[in-house]
Design a protein around this motif. Structure first.
Motif, PDB file in Angstrom:
ATOM      1  N   TRP A  59      68.144 -11.974  72.993  1.00 18.32           N
ATOM      2  CA  TRP A  59      67.176 -11.150  72.282  1.00 18.32           C
ATOM      3  C   TRP A  59      67.822  -9.815  71.928  1.00 18.32           C
ATOM      4  CZ3 TRP A  59      62.315 -13.158  71.295  1.00 18.32           C
ATOM      5  CH2 TRP A  59      62.014 -14.341  71.955  1.00 18.32           C
ATOM      6  N   VAL A  60      67.322  -9.174  70.879  1.00 25.73           N
ATOM      7  CA  VAL A  60      67.823  -7.871  70.461  1.00 25.73           C
ATOM      8  C   VAL A  60      66.622  -6.937  70.274  1.00 25.73           C
ATOM      9  CG1 VAL A  60      67.840  -8.472  68.002  1.00 25.73           C
ATOM     10  CG2 VAL A  60      69.361  -6.691  68.843  1.00 25.73           C
ATOM     11  N   LEU A  61      66.807  -5.675  70.625  1.00 19.30           N
ATOM     12  CA  LEU A  61      65.747  -4.673  70.509  1.00 19.30           C
ATOM     13  C   LEU A  61      65.524  -4.327  69.045  1.00 19.30           C
ATOM     14  CD1 LEU A  61      63.869  -2.575  71.931  1.00 19.30           C
ATOM     15  CD2 LEU A  61      65.790  -1.006  71.811  1.00 19.30           C
ATOM     16  N   ILE A  62      64.260  -4.390  68.610  1.00 20.90           N
ATOM     17  CA  ILE A  62      63.915  -4.044  67.229  1.00 20.90           C
ATOM     18  C   ILE A  62      63.391  -2.619  67.147  1.00 20.90           C
ATOM     19  CG2 ILE A  62      62.413  -4.629  65.280  1.00 20.90           C
ATOM     20  CD1 ILE A  62      64.663  -6.604  65.768  1.00 20.90           C
ATOM     21  N   GLU A  63      62.390  -2.281  67.987  1.00 21.27           N
ATOM     22  CA  GLU A  63      61.835  -0.932  67.954  1.00 21.27           C
ATOM     23  C   GLU A  63      61.198  -0.590  69.292  1.00 21.27           C
ATOM     24  OE1 GLU A  63      58.455  -0.239  65.443  1.00 21.27           O
ATOM     25  OE2 GLU A  63      57.842  -2.335  65.577  1.00 21.27           O
ATOM     26  N   VAL A  64      61.079   0.715  69.522  1.00 19.96           N
ATOM     27  CA  VAL A  64      60.402   1.231  70.703  1.00 19.96           C
ATOM     28  C   VAL A  64      59.042   1.729  70.243  1.00 19.96           C
ATOM     29  CG1 VAL A  64      60.479   2.911  72.569  1.00 19.96           C
ATOM     30  CG2 VAL A  64      62.593   1.881  71.738  1.00 19.96           C
ATOM     31  N   ASN A  65      57.969   1.052  70.679  1.00 17.71           N
ATOM     32  CA  ASN A  65      56.612   1.403  70.233  1.00 17.71           C
ATOM     33  C   ASN A  65      56.053   2.590  70.982  1.00 17.71           C
ATOM     34  OD1 ASN A  65      56.340  -0.451  68.227  1.00 17.71           O
ATOM     35  ND2 ASN A  65      55.337  -1.974  69.481  1.00 17.71           N
ATOM     36  N   GLY A  66      56.075   2.540  72.302  1.00 15.10           N
ATOM     37  CA  GLY A  66      55.480   3.605  73.092  1.00 15.10           C
ATOM     38  C   GLY A  66      56.440   4.095  74.144  1.00 15.10           C
ATOM     39  N   LYS A  67      56.559   5.389  74.250  1.00 14.03           N
ATOM     40  CA  LYS A  67      57.424   5.975  75.264  1.00 14.03           C
ATOM     41  C   LYS A  67      56.673   6.106  76.575  1.00 14.03           C
ATOM     42  CE  LYS A  67      61.368   7.027  73.286  1.00 14.03           C
ATOM     43  NZ  LYS A  67      62.639   6.582  73.828  1.00 14.03           N
ATOM     44  N   SER A  68      57.379   5.948  77.675  1.00  7.53           N
ATOM     45  CA  SER A  68      56.757   6.114  78.985  1.00  7.53           C
ATOM     46  C   SER A  68      56.565   7.602  79.268  1.00  7.53           C
ATOM     47  CB  SER A  68      57.631   5.489  80.068  1.00  7.53           C
ATOM     48  OG  SER A  68      58.860   6.177  80.152  1.00  7.53           O
ATOM     49  N   ILE A  69      55.606   7.897  80.091  1.00  9.71           N
ATOM     50  CA  ILE A  69      55.319   9.280  80.457  1.00  9.71           C
ATOM     51  C   ILE A  69      56.014   9.573  81.772  1.00  9.71           C
ATOM     52  CG2 ILE A  69      53.516  10.923  81.045  1.00  9.71           C
ATOM     53  CD1 ILE A  69      51.615   9.203  79.367  1.00  9.71           C
ATOM     54  N   GLU A  70      56.906  10.537  81.748  1.00 11.02           N
ATOM     55  CA  GLU A  70      57.616  10.922  82.960  1.00 11.02           C
ATOM     56  C   GLU A  70      56.854  12.060  83.622  1.00 11.02           C
ATOM     57  OE1 GLU A  70      61.725  11.756  82.548  1.00 11.02           O
ATOM     58  OE2 GLU A  70      62.083  10.069  81.218  1.00 11.02           O
ATOM     59  N   THR A 118      56.476  -8.634  72.357  1.00 13.15           N
ATOM     60  CA  THR A 118      56.225  -7.258  72.752  1.00 13.15           C
ATOM     61  C   THR A 118      56.097  -7.212  74.266  1.00 13.15           C
ATOM     62  OG1 THR A 118      55.028  -6.874  70.702  1.00 13.15           O
ATOM     63  CG2 THR A 118      54.693  -5.295  72.471  1.00 13.15           C
ATOM     64  N   GLY A 119      56.812  -6.278  74.887  1.00 11.11           N
ATOM     65  CA  GLY A 119      56.780  -6.180  76.339  1.00 11.11           C
ATOM     66  C   GLY A 119      57.120  -4.790  76.829  1.00 11.11           C
ATOM     67  N   ILE A 120      57.236  -4.682  78.139  1.00  8.59           N
ATOM     68  CA  ILE A 120      57.517  -3.406  78.795  1.00  8.59           C
ATOM     69  C   ILE A 120      58.898  -3.477  79.433  1.00  8.59           C
ATOM     70  CG2 ILE A 120      56.783  -1.826  80.618  1.00  8.59           C
ATOM     71  CD1 ILE A 120      53.948  -2.877  80.166  1.00  8.59           C
ATOM     72  N   VAL A 121      59.686  -2.428  79.253  1.00  8.62           N
ATOM     73  CA  VAL A 121      61.038  -2.384  79.827  1.00  8.62           C
ATOM     74  C   VAL A 121      60.919  -2.211  81.334  1.00  8.62           C
ATOM     75  CG1 VAL A 121      63.228  -1.167  79.849  1.00  8.62           C
ATOM     76  CG2 VAL A 121      61.977  -1.417  77.711  1.00  8.62           C
ATOM     77  N   SER A 122      61.458  -3.177  82.084  1.00 11.44           N
ATOM     78  CA  SER A 122      61.399  -3.084  83.543  1.00 11.44           C
ATOM     79  C   SER A 122      62.707  -2.556  84.122  1.00 11.44           C
ATOM     80  CB  SER A 122      61.051  -4.439  84.154  1.00 11.44           C
ATOM     81  OG  SER A 122      62.027  -5.384  83.814  1.00 11.44           O
TER      82      SER A 122
END
Length: 87
Positions: free
Chosen positions: A69-80, A5-9
């Motif tokens: 690696w492959v993306l499984i799911e997006v847990n939390g959306k960033s706040i714009e 689990t990580g954050i998209v940079s």
């Protein structure tokens, strides 16, 4: 299969995201804890992840020179934050 689990940079590449995974380790001699950042390239077929999102990635076969690696799911959306322009 391993998952992380990580954050998209970065999501600027075509169908590829860069995920930063933060972890804490303890020094073997001095017993001081410190943080370690690792960077993983993951395949995002639907281009659903944006910068700042929290995602879950899973290990897979090599897709390119760096992508394993492959993306499984997006847990939390960033706040714009929309900041109005100053006139």
């Amino acid at each position: 299969m391993r998952t992380k689990t990580g954050i998209v940079s970065s999501a600027k590449m075509n169908k590829t995201i860069v995920v930063r995974v933060d972890s804490h380790r303890t020094h073997p001699k001095y017993h001081k804890s410190f943080s370690v950042n690792s960077k993983f390239y993951a395949h995002d077929e639907l281009k659903s992840a944006k910068e700042g999102d929290t995602v879950v990635i899973q290990e897979c076969r090599p897709l390119s020179r760096l992508k394993r690696w492959v993306l499984i799911e997006v847990n939390g959306k960033s706040i714009e934050l929309s900041i109005p322009p100053v006139l």
